[in-house]
Structures are given as structure tokens and as C-alpha cells.
Write a protein that holds these residues in place. Structure first.
Motif, short mmCIF file in Angstrom:
data_model
loop_
_atom_site.label_atom_id
_atom_site.label_comp_id
_atom_site.label_asym_id
_atom_site.label_seq_id
_atom_site.Cartn_x
_atom_site.Cartn_y
_atom_site.Cartn_z
N LEU A 136 0.83 -1.20 0.00
CA LEU A 136 0.00 0.00 0.00
C LEU A 136 0.87 1.26 0.00
O LEU A 136 0.59 2.22 -0.72
CB LEU A 136 -0.91 -0.01 1.23
CG LEU A 136 -2.05 1.01 1.26
CD1 LEU A 136 -3.09 0.67 0.21
CD2 LEU A 136 -2.69 1.05 2.64
N GLN A 163 0.94 4.00 -3.01
CA GLN A 163 0.57 5.39 -2.74
C GLN A 163 1.73 6.33 -3.07
O GLN A 163 1.52 7.40 -3.64
CB GLN A 163 0.17 5.54 -1.27
CG GLN A 163 -0.19 6.97 -0.88
CD GLN A 163 -0.58 7.08 0.58
OE1 GLN A 163 -0.81 6.10 1.27
NE2 GLN A 163 -0.64 8.31 1.07
N ALA A 210 -16.97 3.68 3.52
CA ALA A 210 -15.83 2.88 3.98
C ALA A 210 -16.12 2.16 5.28
O ALA A 210 -15.44 1.18 5.61
CB ALA A 210 -14.60 3.78 4.15
N ARG A 242 -13.44 -2.53 2.63
CA ARG A 242 -12.63 -1.37 2.27
C ARG A 242 -11.71 -1.65 1.08
O ARG A 242 -11.38 -0.74 0.33
CB ARG A 242 -11.82 -0.91 3.49
CG ARG A 242 -12.70 -0.22 4.52
CD ARG A 242 -11.99 0.09 5.81
NE ARG A 242 -12.94 0.67 6.76
CZ ARG A 242 -12.74 0.72 8.07
NH1 ARG A 242 -11.64 0.21 8.59
NH2 ARG A 242 -13.64 1.28 8.86
N ARG A 243 -11.29 -2.88 0.93
CA ARG A 243 -10.48 -3.21 -0.25
C ARG A 243 -11.30 -3.00 -1.52
O ARG A 243 -10.81 -2.42 -2.51
CB ARG A 243 -10.00 -4.65 -0.17
CG ARG A 243 -9.33 -5.14 -1.45
CD ARG A 243 -8.96 -6.61 -1.32
NE ARG A 243 -8.46 -7.13 -2.60
CZ ARG A 243 -9.24 -7.67 -3.53
NH1 ARG A 243 -10.56 -7.74 -3.32
NH2 ARG A 243 -8.72 -8.11 -4.66
N LEU A 281 -11.71 0.73 -2.18
CA LEU A 281 -10.47 1.32 -2.65
C LEU A 281 -10.23 0.96 -4.11
O LEU A 281 -9.78 1.81 -4.90
CB LEU A 281 -9.29 0.83 -1.79
CG LEU A 281 -7.91 1.40 -2.14
CD1 LEU A 281 -7.89 2.91 -2.01
CD2 LEU A 281 -6.83 0.77 -1.25
N SER A 309 -12.83 3.14 -6.31
CA SER A 309 -12.50 4.57 -6.37
C SER A 309 -11.17 4.79 -7.09
O SER A 309 -11.02 5.77 -7.84
CB SER A 309 -12.45 5.15 -4.96
OG SER A 309 -11.55 4.44 -4.12
N SER A 310 -10.21 3.90 -6.90
CA SER A 310 -8.93 4.04 -7.59
C SER A 310 -9.10 3.85 -9.09
O SER A 310 -8.46 4.53 -9.90
CB SER A 310 -7.92 3.02 -7.05
OG SER A 310 -7.64 3.26 -5.69
N SER A 351 -11.15 7.44 -2.15
CA SER A 351 -10.00 6.54 -1.99
C SER A 351 -9.09 6.98 -0.85
O SER A 351 -8.54 6.13 -0.14
CB SER A 351 -9.20 6.46 -3.30
OG SER A 351 -8.62 7.71 -3.63
N THR A 398 -10.49 5.97 2.61
CA THR A 398 -10.51 4.51 2.67
C THR A 398 -9.11 3.97 2.92
O THR A 398 -8.90 3.08 3.76
CB THR A 398 -11.07 3.93 1.36
OG1 THR A 398 -12.36 4.49 1.10
CG2 THR A 398 -11.17 2.43 1.44
N ARG A 399 -8.13 4.49 2.19
CA ARG A 399 -6.74 4.05 2.36
C ARG A 399 -6.25 4.33 3.78
O ARG A 399 -5.59 3.49 4.40
CB ARG A 399 -5.85 4.74 1.33
CG ARG A 399 -4.43 4.21 1.30
CD ARG A 399 -3.60 4.94 0.28
NE ARG A 399 -4.03 4.64 -1.10
CZ ARG A 399 -4.68 5.48 -1.87
NH1 ARG A 399 -5.00 6.69 -1.44
NH2 ARG A 399 -5.03 5.13 -3.10
N ALA A 446 -3.80 -2.16 -4.40
CA ALA A 446 -5.17 -2.36 -3.92
C ALA A 446 -5.65 -3.78 -4.22
O ALA A 446 -6.31 -4.41 -3.39
CB ALA A 446 -6.10 -1.34 -4.55
#
Length: 443
Positions: free
Chosen positions: A57, A61, A111, A116-117, A120, A123-124, A162, A165-166, A228
């Protein structure tokens, strides 16, 4: 915490929180604080990178944020080239702010309601798709003002989902005592991207084109998508919520009823609204520092200080009085900003703004850590949504404040007075509500 990929190819890593549940709620084992040579205690704490899922992650990022900063420069430059108007460049900020607020609050509630995965990933993918659309419009030479505004809004809205959530995922991937160190790594990488991204953008736009700049962003963002995909499933824990207005209201009420959280947001808003001088940089570069060549140094100075502070942040995770450390960091930010407003040598103002950036890194780490640890997991998404809105909205309000007061009193009063007022207000507020400075890092 590595594991072989499962049948879906998403990885079978055991998260820190899952380990805690499987051992009857006890905290998962963590490596002891770094010891040995002095430099191990001073340099940034890298223990969270031993957790496989967090490491992926973090890398995703870090790499993608450089691309995000390239686009953040390329879009305004393209807009100005199309319109020859700073008004339309300013409209990009409005196009980004509105969905950031709306989707930041709503995305945080989502979220807390779904895996959440999965959120993410979705949204990503939207962010990546909007970047791809920027590439296409540049290749085709559409030169559409409204298309740029629309794609900026889409990107901003997806990023507003995102981002929280991250951040809400991090306490599920590392032991609680390493959350501060993980946040320090994240903020340091983001500030590094804030320095490198614009420099790369200038190079790409000078030698190639808008399409190439957006394409580089799209390529770099695939690393975040891969990270993700490889995350373990992160279903909500605790009470399930419905991601509507009621859930958003519950999150805001939770903050209002918790003085520690409310104060952590309040001091950040004060710091950004009253002591953010960046709206003055173009003017003072010409009037004080000899021309537009100085403006790049002014914009980069705060991020440079944050990066240096992050690289020497080994002590941050060992501080227990996190509320007091946060308060002192904000006071240090305001003081350094005020002093920078009095400097008339470029090197000196860069040094002082770098000191302000170092203080801002420390305050950001503790704000994020307090928020992640103090709130239960079923509230973390909503808390991170509010955090996103404050972090994004505060500097924009600060730009408005700096510009307005400059028109009335001049740049020196606007810059120096804002920094001093920040210090005074934070001191008065913490004396009136002392719970923040008494906070010791307990959940």
C-alpha cells in the motif's frame, strides 16, 4: 506478514487486526522500538514496512502520488493555455473542492459499510479512468474548458473516497504502536511527491506535451491499483452502518462529542486558515525576492522541510503525550511562518518555511494517529472522510484569508499577522479545552 496469493489473486496476508481477534483481542506482537546506534533512533522508523500488505500500500501510494502531482500542475497549465485567464484556472479549484467535500464525507461513511479493499479498488479505478480521459483529450487536442473542469471534478470526487478509505485501512495492517510510524512514512512520501512531481511536470511540459504528462501519471497510478488488488479483504468490524446522511451525521456527532478529536481538527483549521501564506507567494516573489524565479523555491520550501522531518522522525513513534506534541507542533508552525514573513533574503525565508514544514509534518502525523487510534474501527472511515475535508478545505480557506487581508493591509501584515494569530488562538483554545494536551495516545 507475507502469504501466498489465494485463488482470486488478492493475497492471503493476515492483517494486524485479524491477528488481534484470533488471539482473543490481545494486541498483535510488534517489533520492539529501534535501538542500537543513535542514527537508528533518529532516522525514520521503517518497522511498518515489514508488514507485507502495508508495504504494498505504501509503495503504491508513494509512486502514484508523484503522478498525481504531475497532473495537478499540468491541468492548470493547460487550462491557462486554452483560456489565457487566471479566472478559469481558479475555477479548477472550485471544481475540485465541491466534490471533495461531498464525496469525502459520504465516502467515509461507505468505507464503514462495505469491504474497504473493494471500495479502494472502485475509487482508484475511477481516478485512473479520469486520468486516461485527460490523456485522450490532450492527444485529440479538444481544448475544452468544461471537459477539463468535469474531469477535475471526477478525479477529485474519486480521490475523496479513496483517500479516507486508504487511511482507514492502515490500523488494520500494522500493530497499534506502529500506526504513528506508518503515518509518518505516508506523509513523508506524500511530501516527497509534492517536491518531485511538480519538477517532473515542468520537465515533461517543457520537452514534450500535456498528453505525455497525463500518460506518465496514468502509468504510475497502475502501481496503486496493483497494491489495492493485492490487499486482503477488509470487511467492516463492529456495528454495520448504512452509508447515508444518518451515517455521516453520526460521524460528525462522534467528533463533536469527543473533545480530543474536536480539538485536533480545530487546531488544524486554525493553522491552515490563519497561517498558510502560499497565496502571497507570487506577489512577494516579485516584490521581495527579485522576480518570478523565486516563486518555485517558496512553493517547495514547506514540502522540503516536511520531507527532511520525515527522514529524521525516528522519535515520533516513541512520544506518548501525542496531544501535547500536536499542540506544540502547530505553535511551531505559526511561529516559523510569522518569522518567514519578516525575512527579506530568499535563503532565509526558505529555511524558515522549511522549519514550518517540519512542524507541519509532525502535527499531521499526530492528528492522523489520534484519529485512527481514538476512533473505533466502525467509525474510522467517517473520521478519515472529515479529515480529508479539513485537510483539503483548510488551505483553500487560508488562501482566501491571505488574499483578502493582503488587499487591506499589505503582504507583510497578512503573512506575519496570520502566523502570530495562529499561535495566540491555539494557546487560548488549548487552555480553554485542555483535554487535547493531556491525551497520551490511549485508544
Amino acid at each position: 506478514m507475507s502469504g501466498s496469493p489465494d485463488a482470486t489473486g488478492t493475497g492471503a496476508e493476515t492483517t494486524a487486526e485479524e491477528t488481534s481477534r484470533s488471539t482473543g483481542g490481545a494486541a498483535p506482537p510488534a517489533a520492539p522500538p529501534p535501538r542500537g546506534p543513535w542514527w537508528r533512533r533518529v532516522l525514520v522508523d521503517t518497522r511498518p514496512l515489514r508488514q507485507t500488505a502495508y508495504r504494498r500500500l505504501f509503495v503504491g501510494q508513494s509512486v502514484s502520488f508523484i503522478g498525481y502531482q504531475i497532473t495537478a500542475v499540468a491541468v492548470p497549465v493547460q487550462m491557462y493555455a486554452i483560456t489565457d485567464s487566471s479566472f478559469w484556472v481558479g475555477m479548477l479549484g472550485l471544481a475540485a473542492l465541491v466534490p471533495l467535500i461531498l464525496f469525502g464525507l459520504w465516502g467515509g461513511a461507505v468505507a464503514d459499510a462495505i469491504d474497504r479493499r473493494t471500495l479502494l479498488l472502485i475509487s482508484s479505478a475511477v481516478v485512473w479512468g479520469a486520468t486516461g480521459a485527460l490523456v485522450v483529450q490532450a492527444v485529440l487536442g479538444l481544448n475544452s474548458t468544461w471537459l477539463l473542469l468535469g474531469l477535475t471534478a471526477v478525479q477529485s470526487g474519486a480521490f475523496a473516497v479513496s483517500g479516507p478509505t486508504r487511511s482507514a485501512i492502515i490500523p488494520r495492517l500494522v500493530p497499534r504502536e506502529q500506526v504513528a510510524s506508518a503515518n509518518t512514512l505516508n506523509f513523508t512520501a506524500s511530501n516527497f511527491g509534492t517536491v518531485i512531481g511538480p519538477l517532473l511536470a515542468g520537465l515533461l511540459l517543457a520537452r514534450w506535451s500535456y498528453a505525455v504528462a497525463y500518460a506518465v501519471d496514468a502509468v504510475l497510478f497502475t502501481v496503486a491499483l496493483y497494491a489495492a488488488v493485492r490487499l486482503p479483504h477488509l470487511a467492516p468490524t463492529g456495528e454495520r452502518v448504512s452509508p447515508g446522511l444518518r451515517a455521516v451525521g453520526q460521524g460528525l456527532a462522534f467528533i463533536i462529542l469527543k473533545p480530543v478529536l474536536l480539538m485536533s481538527f480545530a487546531v488544524d483549521i486554525i493553522a491552515m486558515v490563519f497561517a498558510m501564506p502560499r497565496a502571497l507567494f507570487p506577489q512577494v516573489a516579485n516584490e521581495w525576492y527579485g522576480g518570478p524565479g523565486a516563486v518555485g523555491w517558496l512553493y517547495a520550501a514547506i514540502a522540503i522541510g516536511s520531507v527532511l522531518a520525515g527522514l529524521s522522525s525516528g522519535w515520533i513513534g516513541r512520544v506518548r503525550r501525542q496531544g501535547l506534541a500536536l499542540t506544540l507542533a502547530v505553535i511551531g508552525w505559526g511561529t516559523a511562518v510569522a518569522a518567514a514573513g519578516l525575512a527579506r533574503q530568499l535563503w532565509l525565508v526558505v529555511v524558515l518555511l522549511a522549519l514550518a514544514g517540519a512542524a507541519d509534518l509532525v502535527s499531521a502525523v499526530y492528528r492522523q494517529t489520534i484519529l485512527q487510534v481514538y476512533a473505533p474501527d466502525e467509525m474510522r472511515g467517517r473520521m478519515q472522510g472529515v479529515f480529508m475535508v479539513v485537510v483539503a478545505g483548510g488551505p483553500r480557506l487560508g488562501d482566501l484569508r491571505a488574499g483578502a487581508t493582503e488587499s487591506w493591509f499589505g503582504p507583510t501584515v497578512s503573512w506575519v499577522g496570520g502566523g502570530l494569530l495562529c499561535v495566540v488562538l491555539v494557546v487560548l483554545l488549548t487552555l480553554a479545552v485542555p483535554k487535547l494536551i493531556k491525551y497520551d495516545g490511549a485508544p
